[in-house]
Design a protein around this motif. Sequence first.
Motif: not given
Length: 444
Positions: A18-20, A32, A8, A145, A22, A148, A152, A15-16
């Motif tokens: 990319s988390h979603r 991962e 990222t 979601n 993932a 994290a 978060s 960042v958010y």
Amino acid sequence: MKKYYIKTFGCQMNVYDSHRVAVILENMGMSEASSIRQADLVIFNTCHIREKATEKLFSDLGRVNLIKQERAAEGKNTVIGVLGCVVQAEDEQIAKRADFVDFALGPLTYYRLPEILQKIARKSGQTIIDTDFPAISKFDFLPENKSAGGCSFLAIQEGCNNFCTYCVVPYTRGVETSRPVEQVIEEAKKLVDGGTVEINLLGQNVNSYHGEDKNGKEQSLAYLLRKLNEINGLKRIRYTTSYPADVTDDLIECHRDIKKLMPYLHLPIQSGSDAILKAMNRRHTSGEYLEIIDKLKSANPYLGFSSDFIVGFPGESDADFEKTLEVVDKVKFIQAFSFKYSKRPGTPAAVMPNQVEEKIKKERLQILQDKLFDYQLKFNQSSVGKTMEVLFEGKGRHPGQLTGRTPYMQNIYADADKDLLNKIVSVKIGEATMNSLSGKIVRE
Ligand code: 5AD
Ligand code: SF4
């Protein structure tokens, strides 16, 4: 089980996102990878805010393509994808210069990933590109979601209607949209159930949030903060990034009333010169900015401020630059991000006359940063001897250490048992540098 690797770049919104992404991939049964070499799917989530991002992306992609070929020799397939703002701006270039890329999706279309991965599995070959600005909201289609960790991000607003003349965001993330109040509250509750104690609300222009409530009535960020304040188990709230002209009295009152709202506010001014602010199409003067800071400080005298600055905007004279330094001396920011103006294709400032020479930009950045870093160091030093509530977020550099953040977003490390990860703990500050603090846990 297939493995994914996401790299990222850029802002917290990326960042958010990319988390979603993932979460999407994990719901599809992937896990991962510890390195690119181990990954069956490699994704770059890109940033286009300043120059060189595109060139950097192509050199990174070249390197991944080599790994892809090495893996192919071992009989392993590697899917390569690009997400984010560079895709929105440079989709044709990606298809032309990196035809080995399997898919390229803009910031508003990555919810289509499962369908696209299935398409690729059936027939790989051409790069699949999707840079739509869909009429529907991606948030209605993303899987739920997941927390994290202790802290978060939660996107509540996306895009921007301000059109600052230097900025690509309105072109890459589209017009401003706000998520409905209920959807945000639901996501916040899910995050807290999953172990989140701090939520950082995100938006390119977060304080112009105007999401609809159950009755279809538009509500403000202040309203949302008061609702979030009611969630048991949620201990800390932050929001970023705010636009000065949209700081309402109601929002200022939240900083007086809501204990969970951390005493740190990122409020970009960009320049201290009114002429430059006008040329930037900012809807505020430096005087108005200072008034807002004063009002916020009267609401909560413990507030610390951070900001973004651009030096060398077209037409910036020495006198204009001096005005920026004056603002820094007045506000004494506890943290700041400063950049040399970077021409972005398609933005009005890129074709303005009186572009500032690189040498002058460099000099001004140095002078500004010396001043900013000095205030940051002084603030960190003023923390020494105090006890602060620290949220531990990760492992420290040395064994037995954890790193975390104070209410003022200062990085801090301390000797701490790993059971304290994702917890808020009292720490007495021992030492301070410009970038971090160290301290000892206070035993109760
Ligand atoms: N050049 C330099 N800095 C920029 N920023 C945005 N666009 C540019 C540009 N063209 C900075 C602004 C913004 C931050 C995210 O990046 O300061 O607040
Ligand atoms: Fe970069 Fe801005 Fe896009 Fe974030 S929104 S990824 S900072 S260009």
